[in-house]
Write an enzyme that holds these catalytic residues in place. Structure first.
Site, PDB file in Angstrom:
ATOM      1  CG  ASN A 176      44.460  29.969  38.520  1.00 44.77           C
ATOM      2  OD1 ASN A 176      45.297  30.278  37.684  1.00 44.77           O
ATOM      3  ND2 ASN A 176      43.279  30.553  38.593  1.00 44.77           N
ATOM      4  CD  GLU A 199      39.230  28.750  37.766  1.00 42.36           C
ATOM      5  OE1 GLU A 199      38.356  28.685  36.884  1.00 42.36           O
ATOM      6  OE2 GLU A 199      39.512  29.809  38.380  1.00 42.36           O
ATOM      7  CG  ASN A 200      37.679  19.790  38.847  1.00 39.56           C
ATOM      8  OD1 ASN A 200      36.497  19.458  38.917  1.00 39.56           O
ATOM      9  ND2 ASN A 200      38.621  18.960  38.482  1.00 39.56           N
ATOM     10  CB  ALA A 201      33.672  20.872  35.869  1.00 40.66           C
ATOM     11  CB  CYS A 220      45.661  28.435  44.793  1.00 38.64           C
ATOM     12  SG  CYS A 220      44.086  29.067  45.372  1.00 38.64           S
ATOM     13  CD  GLU A 231      49.136  31.699  45.481  1.00 38.96           C
ATOM     14  OE1 GLU A 231      48.399  30.984  44.773  1.00 38.96           O
ATOM     15  OE2 GLU A 231      48.791  32.812  45.906  1.00 38.96           O
ATOM     16  CB  CYS A 254      43.526  32.735  48.853  1.00 41.58           C
ATOM     17  SG  CYS A 254      43.928  30.975  48.825  1.00 41.58           S
ATOM     18  CB  CYS A 304      47.818  30.276  49.032  1.00 41.54           C
ATOM     19  SG  CYS A 304      47.042  29.533  47.587  1.00 41.54           S
TER      20      CYS A 304
HETATM   21  N1  THU Z   1      43.688  31.804  43.141  1.00 35.05           N
HETATM   22  C1  THU Z   1      45.002  31.438  43.170  1.00 35.05           C
HETATM   23  O1  THU Z   1      45.488  30.718  42.290  1.00 35.05           O
HETATM   24  N2  THU Z   1      45.770  31.886  44.205  1.00 35.05           N
HETATM   25  C2  THU Z   1      45.324  32.714  45.184  1.00 35.05           C
HETATM   26  O2  THU Z   1      46.053  32.988  46.130  1.00 35.05           O
HETATM   27  C3  THU Z   1      44.001  33.322  45.059  1.00 35.05           C
HETATM   28  C4  THU Z   1      43.064  32.633  44.149  1.00 35.05           C
HETATM   29  C5  THU Z   1      42.851  31.317  42.045  1.00 35.05           C
HETATM   30  C6  THU Z   1      41.822  30.284  42.450  1.00 35.05           C
HETATM   31  C7  THU Z   1      40.778  30.444  41.379  1.00 35.05           C
HETATM   32  O3  THU Z   1      41.126  29.641  40.272  1.00 35.05           O
HETATM   33  C8  THU Z   1      40.873  31.909  40.964  1.00 35.05           C
HETATM   34  O4  THU Z   1      42.115  32.376  41.464  1.00 35.05           O
HETATM   35  C9  THU Z   1      39.753  32.779  41.506  1.00 35.05           C
HETATM   36  O5  THU Z   1      39.626  32.630  42.874  1.00 35.05           O
END
Ligand code: THU
Length: 136
Positions: free
Chosen positions: A47, A49-51, A58, A60, A91, A94
């Site tokens: 994953n 993330e971004n500000a 994600c 996947e 999620c 994904c």
């Molecule tokens: N996240 C994933 O990388 N994959 C998923 O299927 C569930 C959530 C990440 C997104 C975010 O950076 C962190 O988990 C919390 O939601």
């Protein structure tokens, strides 16, 4: 449960390694994915993330976009590892992204104490909407 492919434990280990590369300063929830192509190639993702939180990608999705951009579009399995918890399934977004290219993909997760659980995507994304529903 679908048949356990002998490659899946190693695929999960690769996902675990990928989780170490997560950029997750906001959630502190590191996720790694390893996507096994039909041609045997493995594409990893974490994953990112971004500000601006909505711009987060994600693990996947990272793996899938890497694979497609490298010319791989057929997949056998995706392993997902969450550093913080066992039994961590992809999620909803994904699942939808996986469905675009691999509606029958095996989804592989750690279930704790070294055990591995495999579930096919249709069980995680029932009555899905995908390419089959659009005129081509
Ligand atoms: N996240 C994933 O990388 N994959 C998923 O299927 C569930 C959530 C990440 C997104 C975010 O950076 C962190 O988990 C919390 O939601």
């Amino acid at each position: 449960m679908p048949e356990m492919n002998p490659k899946y434990p190693d695929l999960l280990k690769t996902a675990k390694e990928a989780a170490k590369r997560a950029h997750a300063p906001y959630s502190k929830f590191a996720v790694g994915a390893a996507l096994l192509g039909e041609d045997g190639r493995v594409f990893t993702g974490c994953n990112v993330e971004n500000a601006s939180f909505g711009a987060t990608i994600c693990a996947e999705q990272t793996a899938m976009v890497k694979a497609v951009s490298e010319g791989c579009r057929k997949f056998v399995a995706v392993a997902v590892h969450c550093a913080e918890t066992d039994d961590c399934w992809p999620c909803g977004i994904c699942r939808q992204v996986l469905n675009e290219f691999a509606p029958n993909i095996d989804v592989v997760v750690d279930s704790g104490k070294g055990s591995v659980t495999v579930i096919r995507l249709p069980e995680l994304l029932t009555r899905s909407f995908g390419p089959k529903d659009l005129p081509t």
